[in-house]
Design an enzyme around this catalytic site. Structure first.
Site: not given
Ligand code: NAD
Length: 247
Positions: A61-62, A139, A152, A187
C-alpha cells in the site's frame, strides 16, 4: 555513443502494476528485458500478471511509508539493485471543493502524493548506486484544473513539482527524474466515467486527437523516458494527452 532501450538485467518496480496503465507498463518493460516487480494492493491480479511476464509480485500500500520501504528493500535483496521505480499507483476522485469531505482529501493526498514521495525517497539511495531513474505518473490534472477534481488536481499538481524538485536533488548523482502526464486513458479507473456518453463526449471534445488513449500508448513513452535513449531528459513533466493541454 550508443543509446538503446534495452533493460536486460535491469530491475524495475511498478507501483499500481496489477491493472490499467501500470499493467501495460509492466508488460512493456518486461518485453524490453527488465526484471519487473509488480507492487499493488490487488494481489490476485498482480500475481497473475507477474507469472505471465516472469516477474515478481510484492503486496504494497503506497500510502504506508513502511510498506514502500519494505518493497524497495525486498526488491534489492532479490535482484541486487534497483534501476527504475515507476510511481504509478493512484486513485481518482470527483468532488468539487464544496462536495469534498475532509476524509476524501486526506485519502487522495496520501495515495496520490504521499505515495509518490515515499517511492522517490526509498528508491533514491539505490538509484544513486545504479545511476537509475524515477518515473512518476502524474496527470494532465496536475498541469491544469477541471471542475470536480479538487483533491486529485492538488495531488497531481504536487507530483508535478515534486518531480522537478527531486530531479534537481538527484541530478548530481546522474539520477534522472521525470513524470508522464496522461490525458484520459481506457483503464479500470475510468471505465465507469467513460461509460457515460455525455462525459465521454466531453473528454473527446477536449482532446484534439478526438479519442481516449489505450494504456499501451502511455507504456511506450514510459519505457522510452526511462531508457538510455532519454539520457539527457530530467525534470520534465511530459503530457501524453492527445493534445488536451495544448489549448
Ligand atoms: P487503475 O485504477 O486502472 O489501476 C491502478 C492500480 O493501482 C490498481 O491495480 C490498484 O489496485 C492500484 N492501487 C490503488 N491504490 C493503491 C495503493 N494505495 N497502493 C498500491 N496500489 C494501489 O488506474 P490507472 O488508470 O491505470 O491509473 C494509473 C495512474 O495513472 C494513476 O496514478 C492515475 O492517477 C494516473 N492517470 C490515469 C489516467 C486515466 O485516464 N486512466 C489519466 C491520468 C493519470
Amino acid at each position: 555513443m550508443v543509446f538503446d532501450m534495452n533493460f536486460d538485467g535491469k530491475t524495475v518496480i511498478i507501483t499500481g502494476g496489477s491493472k490499467g496503465i501500470g499493467k501495460a507498463m509492466a508488460k512493456k518493460f518486461s518485453e524490453y528485458g527488465a526484471n519487473v516487480v509488480v507492487a499493488d494492493l490487488d494481489e490476485e491480479k498482480g500475481k497473475k500478471l507477474a507469472s505471465e511476464i516472469d516477474g515478481v509480485f510484492i503486496g504494497c500500500d503506497v500510502s504506508e511509508k513502511e510498506q514502500v520501504d519494505e518493497l524497495v528493500d525486498k526488491t534489492v535483496e532479490k535482484f541486487g539493485s534497483l534501476d527504475v521505480i515507476v510511481n504509478n499507483a493512484g486513485i481518482g476522485s470527483m468532488s468539487t471543493i464544496e462536495d469534498m469531505s475532509h476524509e476524501e482529501w486526506k485519502n487522495i493526498i496520501s495515495v496520490d502524493l504521499d505515495g509518490v514521495m515515499y517511492g522517490c525517497k526509498a528508491a533514491a539511495p539505490h538509484l544513486k548506486k545504479s545511476e537509475g531513474c524515477i518515473l512518476n505518473i502524474a496527470s494532465i490534472y496536475g498541469l491544469v484544473g477541471d471542475v470536480g477534481a479538487t483533491a486529485y488536481n492538488a495531488a497531481k499538481g504536487g507530483v508535478v513539482n515534486l518531480t522537478r524538485s527531486v530531479a534537481d536533488d538527484l541530478a548530481q548523482y546522474n539520477v534522472r527524474v521525470n513524470s508522464i502526464c496522461p490525458g484520459f486513458v481506457r483503464t479500470p479507473m475510468t471505465e465507469e466515467a467513460l461509460g457515460d456518453d455525455e462525459f465521454k463526449s466531453y473528454v473527446e471534445s477536449m482532446t484534439p486527437l478526438g479519442r481516449v488513449a489505450e494504456p499501451e500508448e502511455i507504456a511506450e513513452v514510459a519505457v522510452f523516458i526511462s531508457s538510455d535513449k532519454a539520457s539527457y531528459v530530467t525534470g520534465v513533466n511530459l503530457p501524453v494527452d492527445g493534445g488536451w493541454t495544448s489549448h
